[in-house]
Scaffold this motif. Structure first.
Motif, PDB file in Angstrom:
ATOM      1  N   LEU A 142      77.401 -25.797  -0.364  1.00  0.00           N
ATOM      2  CA  LEU A 142      78.041 -25.845  -1.677  1.00  0.00           C
ATOM      3  C   LEU A 142      77.608 -27.043  -2.503  1.00  0.00           C
ATOM      4  O   LEU A 142      77.610 -26.997  -3.731  1.00  0.00           O
ATOM      5  CB  LEU A 142      79.576 -25.911  -1.507  1.00  0.00           C
ATOM      6  N   GLU A 143      77.220 -28.101  -1.777  1.00  0.00           N
ATOM      7  CA  GLU A 143      77.054 -29.403  -2.413  1.00  0.00           C
ATOM      8  C   GLU A 143      76.103 -29.408  -3.604  1.00  0.00           C
ATOM      9  O   GLU A 143      76.418 -29.924  -4.660  1.00  0.00           O
ATOM     10  CB  GLU A 143      76.591 -30.433  -1.376  1.00  0.00           C
ATOM     11  N   GLU A 144      74.920 -28.786  -3.397  1.00  0.00           N
ATOM     12  CA  GLU A 144      73.955 -28.925  -4.504  1.00  0.00           C
ATOM     13  C   GLU A 144      74.061 -27.797  -5.534  1.00  0.00           C
ATOM     14  O   GLU A 144      73.214 -27.661  -6.398  1.00  0.00           O
ATOM     15  CB  GLU A 144      72.493 -29.089  -4.035  1.00  0.00           C
ATOM     16  N   VAL A 146      80.280 -26.967   3.438  1.00  0.00           N
ATOM     17  CA  VAL A 146      80.012 -27.987   2.405  1.00  0.00           C
ATOM     18  C   VAL A 146      78.518 -28.151   2.113  1.00  0.00           C
ATOM     19  O   VAL A 146      78.114 -28.191   0.940  1.00  0.00           O
ATOM     20  CB  VAL A 146      80.693 -29.331   2.765  1.00  0.00           C
ATOM     21  N   VAL A 176      82.983 -32.062  -1.871  1.00  0.00           N
ATOM     22  CA  VAL A 176      82.835 -31.160  -3.031  1.00  0.00           C
ATOM     23  C   VAL A 176      84.090 -31.165  -3.913  1.00  0.00           C
ATOM     24  O   VAL A 176      84.182 -30.373  -4.853  1.00  0.00           O
ATOM     25  CB  VAL A 176      82.484 -29.711  -2.604  1.00  0.00           C
ATOM     26  N   PRO A 180      87.196 -29.931  -3.940  1.00  0.00           N
ATOM     27  CA  PRO A 180      87.611 -28.593  -4.366  1.00  0.00           C
ATOM     28  C   PRO A 180      88.952 -28.618  -5.089  1.00  0.00           C
ATOM     29  O   PRO A 180      89.769 -29.507  -4.847  1.00  0.00           O
ATOM     30  CB  PRO A 180      87.763 -27.840  -3.037  1.00  0.00           C
ATOM     31  N   GLN A 230      82.189 -26.262  -9.714  1.00  0.00           N
ATOM     32  CA  GLN A 230      83.521 -26.661  -9.254  1.00  0.00           C
ATOM     33  C   GLN A 230      83.951 -25.645  -8.195  1.00  0.00           C
ATOM     34  O   GLN A 230      84.033 -24.446  -8.460  1.00  0.00           O
ATOM     35  CB  GLN A 230      84.506 -26.667 -10.431  1.00  0.00           C
ATOM     36  N   ILE A 231      84.209 -26.134  -6.984  1.00  0.00           N
ATOM     37  CA  ILE A 231      84.625 -25.241  -5.894  1.00  0.00           C
ATOM     38  C   ILE A 231      86.141 -25.062  -5.939  1.00  0.00           C
ATOM     39  O   ILE A 231      86.891 -26.016  -6.110  1.00  0.00           O
ATOM     40  CB  ILE A 231      84.188 -25.814  -4.522  1.00  0.00           C
TER      41      ILE A 231
END
Ligand SMILES: Cc1ncc(COP(=O)(O)O)c(C=O)c1O
Length: 450
Positions: free
Chosen positions: A297-299, A294, A84, A86, A303-304
């Motif tokens: 968060l991925e899809e 992760v 991701v 980050p 912006q992480i």
């Protein structure tokens, strides 16, 4: 730090020692117990430098930091979270030393700040304001104006009045205030109550329902851009489950907020990754953490942002102190050292455990309290513990002291702030000068004498 003699403790993800390979460094990419302090030839060393030599040269108490450890921690986390990509913002409150900050900035870190003073330090260390996020429940108008003019990435906002204040300051300064409300996901991080921040009884953030209303309000405010959402559930969290739970909750909000506000693009998942303080601790491995968060968060298409503090610097530092006296009474033995609660307040404040090591290897064991010189019964570094058998003049190292150590130090009892040294391989250099007695009184004009 939980060091056992002879154990290989300095592991580095591809890090160089700069000393021709004499350090015992194990190259690994997902190490979870990276420790830069190990015994060599009977002496506790920071990377390739003996702590005794540093204590003799710079005096005690003395904070010693391993630069390699800072770099390794950063690289390990970045690697674990790479899917991701980050923006990792080092939480400056954990250790605001300029050289520590600079080391992490050089690794590509952004910064998480909580005051105008931290922003000042960050800029002095060369940080790009566009990679700085500003948290905290009590930002003053002066601090907000300073951050707006500097052009920080966004404010994490803890209340509606704060959003209004940022808007007013942005209008006044002709800037745009980018904001991310802090949601309180009401999950139990299973940590000490003083460092739990994401439960509904904590002062931080807004509950879920209120957060959505706060965004609706903010959308009406002039010079405000809705940039993202923030959460931070607590500190020294040793399992991935609370993070998984919290991210599961907030990601639903992100989906809604993204459809409502076209400028919504950041999800800040806070800090809190726990580290090893004692042998029995199972630190939270970044790879384990990443495996649980992760996929959530991925899809999201956001912006992480992350805000680790302790994870990056906690085991990068030790506090070296010298034994002044060993005394006992009818009940107990006391080892009195020259470092006190003013230098490291975590044991007194949170009943925190720090392993205590003799700088000279191979001491026996005694049982008692390791105490400082401060006039408080709460002034201890270790209470009711097995301690190295030491005598007057011997050196001890209080381990895992790199986070919330010097950063929380005070001059209580008119004790000057101590020196800080950074080590890399065989090199050591001062990154914080010891204060003098003159420094203690510099800001206090005396009333004129009659
Ligand atoms: C908002 C916020 N972000 C990040 C941190 C850093 O936490 P840690 O040092 O546990 O990673 C804290 C610590 O209190 C915090 O309050």
């Amino acid at each position: 730090m939980a060091l056992t003699p002879g154990r290989v403790l300095c592991k580095a993800a591809g890090a160089r020692t700069g000393n021709g390979g004499r350090n015992r460094i194990v190259v690994t990419t997902d190490s979870m117990d990276m420790d830069a302090f190990t015994y060599r030839n009977g002496e506790l060393c920071a990377e390739g430098v003996a702590l005794r030599a540093l204590a003799d040269q710079h005096g005690t108490p003395l904070y010693v930091y391993s630069q390699t450890h800072l770099q390794t921690q950063y690289r390990t986390l970045a690697q674990a979270m790479r899917a991701v990509k980050p923006l990792i913002c080092f939480s400056v409150k954990a250790n605001s030393n300029g050289a520590v900050m600079r080391t992490l900035l050089d690794e590509g870190s952004g910064l998480d700040i909580v005051s105008g003073g931290e922003l000042y330090r960050a800029r002095r260390a060369g940080a790009d304001p566009a990679r700085i996020v500003f948290a905290g429940v009590g930002k003053t108008a002066d601090e907000i104006r300073y951050a707006l003019r500097a052009g920080i990435l966004f404010f994490t906002v803890e209340s509606e009045p704060e959003a209004r204040r940022i808007s007013a300051c942005a209008v006044e300064t002709g800037t745009i205030g980018r904001i991310a409300f802090r949601i309180n996901p009401d999950v139990d991080p299973q940590t000490h109550k003083y460092i739990s921040t994401g439960k509904k009884e904590n002062k931080f953030g807004l509950d879920a329902e209120r957060t959505l209303k706060a965004y609706a309000l903010a959308a009406q405010l002039p010079n405000i851009e809705i940039a993202g959402l923030h959460m931070h559930i607590g500190s020294q969290i040793l399992t991935a489950q609370p993070f998984h739970d919290a991210v599961s909750i907030v990601r639903e909000f992100c989906r809604t907020l993204k459809t409502l506000h076209p400028t919504f693009r950041y999800l800040d998942i806070g800090g809190g990754i726990g580290i090893r303080y004692k042998a029995a601790d199972q630190p939270l491995d970044p790879a384990t953490y990443a495996a649980r968060v992760v996929p959530l968060l991925e899809e999201l298409g956001l912006q992480i942002v992350m805000e680790p503090g302790r994870y990056l610097c906690g085991n990068a530092g030790v506090l070296v102190c010298r034994v002044q006296y060993v005394k006992d009474n009818a009940f107990k033995k006391f080892v009195v050292v020259d470092a006190g609660m003013n230098d490291l307040i975590r044991p007194s404040l949170y009943q925190a455990h720090h392993d205590i090591l003799s700088v000279a290897e191979g001491r026996g064991v005694i049982h008692g309290d390791l105490v400082g010189p401060i006039c408080e019964s709460g002034d201890f570094l270790a209470a009711d513990r097995d301690l190295p058998e030491v005598g007057e003049g011997d050196l001890l190292a209080v381990t895992s002291a790199g986070a919330y150590g010097f950063a929380m130090a005070s001059t209580y009892n008119s004790r000057p702030l101590v020196a800080e040294v950074m080590v890399n391989g065989d090199r050591a250099w001062v990154v914080g000068q010891r204060e003098t007695w003159e420094d203690l009184v510099r800001r206090e004009p005396l009333p004129a004498t009659a």
